[in-house]
Design a protein around this motif. Structure first.
Motif, PDB file in Angstrom:
ATOM      1  N   ASN A 165      66.388 -63.181   0.853  1.00 19.09           N
ATOM      2  CA  ASN A 165      65.219 -63.987   0.505  1.00 19.09           C
ATOM      3  C   ASN A 165      63.965 -63.615   1.292  1.00 19.09           C
ATOM      4  N   HIS A 166      64.121 -63.340   2.602  1.00 19.39           N
ATOM      5  CA  HIS A 166      62.936 -63.257   3.457  1.00 19.39           C
ATOM      6  C   HIS A 166      62.077 -62.014   3.237  1.00 19.39           C
ATOM      7  N   GLU A 167      62.563 -61.045   2.489  1.00 13.95           N
ATOM      8  CA  GLU A 167      61.695 -59.905   2.172  1.00 13.95           C
ATOM      9  C   GLU A 167      60.588 -60.339   1.213  1.00 13.95           C
TER      10      GLU A 167
ATOM     11  N   GLY B  57      75.990 -61.228   3.672  1.00 19.83           N
ATOM     12  CA  GLY B  57      75.270 -61.575   4.898  1.00 19.83           C
ATOM     13  C   GLY B  57      74.711 -62.978   4.821  1.00 19.83           C
ATOM     14  N   ASP B  58      73.517 -63.187   5.309  1.00 21.79           N
ATOM     15  CA  ASP B  58      72.710 -64.395   5.142  1.00 21.79           C
ATOM     16  C   ASP B  58      73.177 -65.607   5.944  1.00 21.79           C
ATOM     17  N   ARG B  59      74.471 -65.751   6.179  1.00 21.25           N
ATOM     18  CA  ARG B  59      74.949 -66.988   6.795  1.00 21.25           C
ATOM     19  C   ARG B  59      74.817 -66.996   8.318  1.00 21.25           C
TER      20      ARG B  59
ATOM     21  N   SER C  36      70.506 -60.648  14.798  1.00 16.09           N
ATOM     22  CA  SER C  36      69.800 -61.368  15.863  1.00 16.09           C
ATOM     23  C   SER C  36      69.435 -62.808  15.518  1.00 16.09           C
ATOM     24  N   SER C  37      69.264 -63.130  14.244  1.00 12.03           N
ATOM     25  CA  SER C  37      68.740 -64.450  13.881  1.00 12.03           C
ATOM     26  C   SER C  37      69.652 -65.578  14.365  1.00 12.03           C
ATOM     27  N   ALA C  38      69.036 -66.695  14.727  1.00 11.04           N
ATOM     28  CA  ALA C  38      69.785 -67.841  15.242  1.00 11.04           C
ATOM     29  C   ALA C  38      70.731 -68.383  14.187  1.00 11.04           C
TER      30      ALA C  38
END
Ligand SMILES: [Fe+2]
Length: 686
Positions: free
Chosen positions: A254-256, A509-511, A541-543
């Motif tokens: 989503n973040h792209e 991914g994503d989770r 790296s994302s929380a």
């Protein structure tokens, strides 16, 4: 040769890359001296096949609008045997990036490449690897990664991946890196506005000119905004080293484009028509990530040529929930992300796009969302299934209302199309790829997890809460991914079963967490009948959820022991949330009382999660896959929370290394995973 050159030009035209052809090996004719500062985003290669690969760099110039670089490809790292020497144009129209498709390479070979400008200023040297031929029985090795937020973290995981790969035996070295999205986060924080979030200190990434703001987030709305974010991310030295070491195969999440966006609708809290924003996001992705994704805007080998679109509200939807509005259709088709790769005898990698074609959110009705407010984050699974199914639920007879513990609200999805993440056109393509695949393993690479995330609050002891969870249903933690796309997921899994497809596995991914388990449409009390394997890789790296739990979960929440077990000595709490998903509420309550793992696991609810072998909502790192004619090995390499850049060459300590192996099964047999902890402490993840 002539025909293949012609088809090659066609391929280069479709993806928008210059073309270079291999010739006899000779010494370099270029006076290259390395000037990394003039190539501030490094080099990259993408989407290798047995005979070609795309090479990439960025060389900004102060003057003019177009300049020519030279690209060289060599069989050796010292460039004594240069086999391709060609022009690579850079121009302001593509933010000074270039893509060159190198043809005529040998299969399963390592090559080195570099770019040089007319003054001899050279890029760093990159390394790339071509795919084996489709009949080549060699073992395939790849890593899958996702979610590399450098605004809030560091990429120590790449450092470890490089360190281990350099020391691995040749047959175990990675052939490519599969990036499953959130390559960037378009929601940019500025360090002077947001000092910290959870355990993180905010790092400077980019400044978004003429963007939007949503809370503390700065959000791009044009191509220059997205370009600024890619440049900021690619300044990261660990990411640059990883791109210089391996070819990458990428799909966006989503973040792209946009945090909560879908199709061409931009959404960060508030929804806006974003056709031109989607095109800008696609253009920047195309400029910065070399791939074989088809751009449909024009025949140029050099530039994206964005189609002109207007931002208009979508008012008509087709029977599959696709916005029937010309600007929307043009925007989402301006770059086609879904594609598949054959990689030797053992891998067909089928990649799908989870955001460009998906239907409207089926779970956004606030009335149903208010069910069971005491049950932290939980939602009745039977209601989720009704909402997911839309007008097709129960054979086309959906209930008029949904209910929980005696409260009834109208079924908001009664007339809506059933939820689709793939969209009709992509789904037809995907099914066709699955049916046609002849490789040993059919790996579905997608950005969104497919494993159910559920709990059994019906087993909570009476009196803990005012309300009692109904006996006849489980709770789900709504994820918005394939984990709650019940109908569409079943459609895919039914196809796998009915077509007698073996070796089917999902990597996603994503989770922001590690999961290993089985692809099954139903769980008890329905029929648990897996047709394949299913994995989710943690964030680089994302929380993740555990970090959020540690910061957000009130000490007074009566359900706190289901998520965190507070130790009497005041030490860091244990992550019972992992145990909740795998074993259920009784195990968690016992563990939070006695800290006795054996006693806790003895209370495991066997019907809750037969689909899960492993779940760690606090993990970070990457996953490695090894495929052979008889086995799939998936290794989770977990590192501590990456809140500061490691100074050591190995990227810092490991938390654990876990291996999940599965022998290839025959049609009709049930796949079986064997999980073993190779190093470190997995806590409550098993
Ligand atoms: Fe993410």
């Amino acid at each position: 040769m002539k025909i293949s050159r012609r088809s090659f030009l066609k391929a280069a035209t479709a993806i928008g890359a210059s073309l270079a052809w291999v010739g006899p090996a000779r010494g370099s004719r270029v006076h290259w001296h390395e000037r990394r500062d003039l190539y501030p985003q490094g080099v990259a290669s993408g989407d290798p096949d047995p005979h070609s690969v795309i090479l990439w760099t960025r060389r900004p110039f102060d003057q003019g609008t177009r300049q020519l670089l030279t690209v060289e490809v060599a069989e050796d790292e010292a460039f004594r045997r240069v086999i391709a020497h060609a022009q690579a144009p850079v121009s302001s129209a593509t933010d000074w990036t270039t893509r060159v498709l190198i043809g005529g390479l040998k299969p399963a070979r390592t090559y080195w490449y570099r770019f040089t400008d007319t003054d001899g200023n050279g890029s760093r040297v990159g390394r790339t690897i071509t795919a084996p031929l489709p009949n080549d029985p060699r073992t395939v090795n790849f890593a899958f990664v996702s979610c590399q937020d450098v605004n809030e973290g560091t990429l120590n995981a790449y450092r470890r991946m490089i360190y281990e790969d350099e020391r691995a035996p040749a047959a175990q070295q990675l052939d490519f890196v599969l990036h499953l999205g959130d390559f960037i986060y378009e929601v940019v924080e500025y360090p002077e506005e947001v000092k910290t979030r959870y355990d993180r200190t905010i790092n400077e990434v980019a400044r978004i000119k003429d963007g939007l703001t949503a809370g503390k987030f700065h959000i791009p709305v044009n191509v220059d905004g997205y370009r600024a974010v890619y440049k900021g991310y690619l300044a990261d030295p660990d990411l640059q080293d990883a791109r210089a070491r391996w070819p990458f195969v990428c799909i966006w999440d989503n973040h792209e484009f946009s945090w909560q966006g879908w199709q061409s609708i931009q959404k960060a809290g508030k929804s806006r028509p974003g056709q031109s924003i989607k095109v800008a996001a696609n253009q920047a992705w195309w400029e910065y990530l070399p791939s074989r994704c088809k751009k449909v805007s024009g025949p140029s080998l050099e530039s994206f040529d964005p189609p002109k679109v207007s931002n208009v509200a979508i008012e008509k939807w087709d029977e599959n929930g696709l916005g029937d509005e010309p600007n929307n259709l043009t925007a989402i088709k301006s770059l086609i992300g879904y594609r598949s790769y054959r990689y030797g005898k053992h891998l067909d990698l089928i990649i799908t796009d989870q955001h460009s074609y998906r239907s409207a959110d089926s779970f956004s009705d606030p009335a149903a969302g208010a069910f069971g407010p005491e049950f932290t984050g939980m939602f009745p699974e039977d209601v989720a299934q009704v909402l997911d199914g839309g007008r097709a639920f129960n054979g086309g007879n959906p209930p008029a209302e949904v209910s929980f513990n005696g409260s009834h609200v109208p079924n908001s999805q009664r007339n809506a199309p059933p939820q689709t993440i793939l969209g009709a056109e992509q789904k037809a393509w995907f099914k066709d790829q699955l049916r046609k695949s002849t490789a040993t393993w059919k790996i579905w690479g997608n950005s969104e997890g497919a494993l159910d995330s559920r709990a059994d609050p019906q087993n909570l002891p009476p009196g803990l809460l005012k309300e009692t969870w109904p006996k006849n249903t489980y709770a789900t933690f709504p994820s918005g991914d394939y984990g709650s796309a019940y109908k569409e997921r079943a459609e895919i899994y039914d196809l796998v079963r009915d077509s007698k497809i073996t070796g089917f596995a999902i990597v996603s991914g994503d989770r922001h967490s590690f999961w290993a388990g089985y692809a099954t449409s139903e769980l008890p009390p329905g029929k648990f009948d897996p047709v394949g394997l299913s994995f989710v890789g943690a964030s680089l790296s994302s929380a993740g959820t555990m970090e959020a739990n540690e910061h957000n979960l009130p000490k007074t929440d009566p359900l706190r022991p289901l998520f965190l077990a507070d130790r009497p000595d005041g030490e860091k709490p244990d992550w019972t949330h992992n145990m909740l998903l795998r074993h259920g509420v009784r195990s968690c309550l016992e563990y939070a009382k006695s800290f006795d793992l054996q006693r806790a696991r003895a209370l495991s609810n066997p019907d809750l999660a037969p689909h899960l072998e492993f779940v760690d909502l606090g993990g970070h790192g990457y996953a490695k896959v090894q495929l052979s004619g008889n086995e799939m090995r998936t290794e989770f390499v977990c590192i501590p929370r990456p809140i500061a850049r490691s100074e050591s060459p190995d990227g810092g300590p490991l938390r654990y290394r876990v291996l999940h192996t599965a022998a290839l099964w025959k049609s009709g047999e049930r796949p079986q995973l064997k999980t073993s902890v190779l190093e470190g402490d997995v806590g409550l993840a098993i």
